[in-house]
Design a protein around this motif. Structure first.
Motif, short mmCIF file in Angstrom:
data_model
loop_
_atom_site.label_atom_id
_atom_site.label_comp_id
_atom_site.label_asym_id
_atom_site.label_seq_id
_atom_site.Cartn_x
_atom_site.Cartn_y
_atom_site.Cartn_z
N VAL A 125 14.11 -29.77 17.23
CA VAL A 125 14.50 -28.71 16.31
C VAL A 125 13.73 -27.42 16.64
O VAL A 125 14.31 -26.34 16.73
CB VAL A 125 14.23 -29.13 14.86
N LEU A 126 12.43 -27.54 16.81
CA LEU A 126 11.59 -26.37 17.06
C LEU A 126 11.98 -25.68 18.36
O LEU A 126 12.05 -24.44 18.43
CB LEU A 126 10.12 -26.78 17.09
N CYS A 127 12.24 -26.46 19.40
CA CYS A 127 12.59 -25.86 20.70
C CYS A 127 13.94 -25.15 20.64
O CYS A 127 14.09 -24.04 21.16
CB CYS A 127 12.62 -26.94 21.79
N ILE A 128 14.92 -25.77 20.01
CA ILE A 128 16.27 -25.18 19.99
C ILE A 128 16.32 -23.97 19.07
O ILE A 128 16.99 -22.98 19.36
CB ILE A 128 17.29 -26.26 19.56
N ARG A 129 15.58 -23.99 17.97
CA ARG A 129 15.58 -22.85 17.07
C ARG A 129 14.87 -21.65 17.67
O ARG A 129 15.30 -20.51 17.49
CB ARG A 129 14.91 -23.23 15.75
N ASN A 130 13.76 -21.87 18.34
CA ASN A 130 12.92 -20.77 18.80
C ASN A 130 13.22 -20.32 20.22
O ASN A 130 12.75 -19.25 20.63
CB ASN A 130 11.44 -21.16 18.68
N PHE A 131 13.95 -21.11 20.98
CA PHE A 131 14.32 -20.73 22.36
C PHE A 131 15.82 -20.97 22.55
O PHE A 131 16.23 -21.85 23.31
CB PHE A 131 13.50 -21.54 23.38
#
Length: 592
Positions: A125-131
């Motif tokens: 989730v963190l990777c797809i939202r922020n990058f």
């Protein structure tokens, strides 16, 4: 803008910490033999415990459901609490402080595996939202660090007392500490509008990812080369552990340094007018795009000339050559067969890369089931091999080197995960569909198992472990990006959890196969050792020879399936490369 960009890099480092300390399923072999003795169970029952850990991944959808109703930090803390409780109870059982029957221990292993899946979902989730633009690079980098967990835990265990029970105690405590350290950056996520970058910032991010991958490679090399010298040397192990922690903290400096360098260059060079002549390595990308267009036009013209010359030569030779009836029939036969194969390859084929698929639509896709079989007969076999590594080393008389083999598997899995970023870094020079890279990554797997079945000594075990770790690590890391590209980035949370349902199924089938062969050979009077509590320990090369042969044949099926997947999807990848970009997920979308 600068504050938002620095915060997203802090979140990336936080996901690295989470992944580095939550791959606790990879160190099962380090304590499995002692857990087997403490419970007084057979090899088949021990295999079921390993399956229970993997069965937790079948409940991975629960993490996506939790994200619909709970904030992401709460899901992270819940994952840490579930894992801590499950591993702490297993530690009490192993050390004799608590007596539990087999079924509760099975459920504890299942909860531990479920917590790992929750951690992974939070990181995705963190990777797809922020990058949203460079999500494949972010995913491959962070998932790579999940492969060094066993090496880090081995180093931490050697820094304490080196006992097998220490692994379970560390499994219960270190993920909680890593989650607490990562909580502050996660709470300060940047707003969505700050994640939409101009082209120059996107290229700068690419540069940062390149530096981070180099640093990650050095970290893996450090853990692989120096881990073995820390055995029975607690003081040295503590120093090496401190060095590993420093290496995990260094990524905090790289994004800030690169951003500061860019600010200085933009400020100073813009005043002096030197920006026009300043060389940037990313200018090659623009030149490469221009050269691609020119080459494409040149190839079109050359093809026209070649067609003209070939048609003229055929017309001139048609008056002199006679067609042989047998040759024409042969060509007709091959043409019919080719049209038949082409029809199979075209049936229900993906039209474009990045098209969103619901779960119902996903399971109707031939490409998904080819992908499922490739994973089921590839990376899942590698994971089962890791779970049985303790018993494999014991049967070959290398029980004292079990932690070495676990470290080698962990480090090579880490390097394989890092290599999964190669398609993105080489995109400007060499383009190859990611499904093709997946097929190439599966090639070492059957070779390793056939080597182990034929040789079966310590050197073959070391080489085979390295090959299996390298191959399975690549597939583990590349799978998230492949799922995102084939079936949509916004649906990857559900779709990838559907894909990894093959892990508990494969763990059950392949682990049961290994356990049945092990017990059958252990019951032979000249190969087995009967202990006082009725537990059988098999000794000798033949304890796993047939298992290795079976696993080798299974991975060949996975390789064949991945080749078919590549042939069916390469057209969609080529279309995306030649001007039809894949859809990008927006930074603020839910991970569903």
């Amino acid at each position: 803008m600068a504050g938002g960009q620095s915060r997203k890099w802090m979140i990336l480092v936080a996901t690295v910490w989470i992944q580095a300390f939550t791959g606790t399923n990879f160190d099962f072999s380090a304590y499995s033999s002692d857990l087997k003795a403490a419970l007084g169970i057979s090899q088949v029952q021990l295999s079921y415990l390993a399956t229970a850990s993997d069965l937790g991944k079948a409940l991975g959808w629960s993490s996506g459901l939790a994200l619909l109703y709970l904030p992401l930090p709460a899901v992270l803390l819940l994952a840490a609490a579930i894992g801590a409780a499950a591993y702490a109870a297993q530690w009490l059982v192993l050390t004799g402080r608590l007596s539990l029957p087999y079924l509760p221990v099975f459920l504890l292993c299942l909860l531990a595996g479920c917590s790992i899946c929750w951690f992974n979902t939070v990181c995705f989730v963190l990777c797809i939202r922020n990058f949203p633009v460079n999500r494949s690079l972010a995913l491959s980098l962070t998932i790579s660090f999940n492969g060094v967990s066993a090496a880090l835990y081995t180093l931490a265990s050697n820094a304490l007392d080196g006992s097998s029970s220490t692994y379970l105690l560390l499994n219960a405590t270190l993920p909680v500490l890593a989650s607490a350290a990562a909580l502050l950056p996660i709470l300060r996520q940047p707003p969505t509008h700050l994640l939409l970058l101009p082209p120059d910032a996107t290229r700068r991010d690419f540069h940062v990812f390149l530096l981070l991958n180099v640093l990650a490679f050095l970290t893996g090399l450090y853990l692989l080369l120096l881990n073995s010298v820390s055995s029975n040397r607690p003081v040295l192990a503590r120093l090496l552990l401190a060095g590993a922690i420093i290496l995990l903290l260094v990524p905090l400096c790289i994004p800030g340094t690169v951003c500061a360098r860019h600010w200085v260059r933009r400020t100073i060079y813009s005043r002096s007018g030197a920006d026009d002549v300043h060389y940037s390595p990313f200018s090659r990308i623009e030149d490469l795009d221009l050269r691609k267009e020119l080459i494409r036009g040149t190839n079109t013209n050359s093809n026209i000339h070649e067609n003209d010359s070939s048609s003229s030569s055929s017309s001139s030779s048609s008056s002199n050559d006679r067609v042989v009836v047998g040759e024409e029939e042969t060509r007709r036969w091959w043409s019919q067969r080719w049209r038949c194969c082409e029809g199979v390859m075209e049936k229900n084929r993906l039209a474009a890369i990045g098209e969103e698929h619901s779960a119902k639509r996903l399971i109707t896709r031939i490409d998904f089931w080819l992908y499922y079989v490739a994973y089921f007969c590839g990376a899942t076999v590698g994971l089962v091999y890791c779970n049985n590594l303790g018993q494999i080393a014991q049967s070959l008389g290398r029980e004292s080197k079990t932690t070495l083999f676990v470290t080698v598997y962990s480090a090579c899995s880490f390097f394989g995960r890092l290599l999964s970023a190669a398609p993105d870094f080489l995109r400007g020079k060499v383009y190859f569909a990611r499904t093709g890279w997946l097929a190439i990554a599966l090639v070492p797997m059957p070779l390793a198992f056939f080597l182990l079945a034929e040789a079966g000594d310590g050197h073959a075990l070391l080489a085979g472990t390295a090959l299996v770790g390298l191959s399975s690590g690549f597939i583990f890391a590349a799978a998230v990006a492949v799922t995102s590209e084939l079936f949509g980035p916004n649906s990857v949370g559900v779709n990838h959890n559907i894909l990894i349902t093959n892990i508990p199924l494969g763990s059950l089938l392949y682990g049961l196969l290994a356990a049945l062969v092990y017990d059958a050979n252990g019951n032979s009077s000249f190969r087995g050792v009967q202990l006082g509590d009725g537990m059988v320990v098999c000794m000798g090369r033949k304890c796993y020879a047939k298992t290795f042969l079976g696993w080798g044949c299974i991975t060949l099926v996975g390789l064949l399936s991945s080749v078919f997947l590549f042939l069916r999807t390469r057209t969609a990848y080529d279309q995306a490369e030649h001007g039809q970009p894949m859809p990008q997920s927006r930074g603020g979308e839910d991970f569903r």
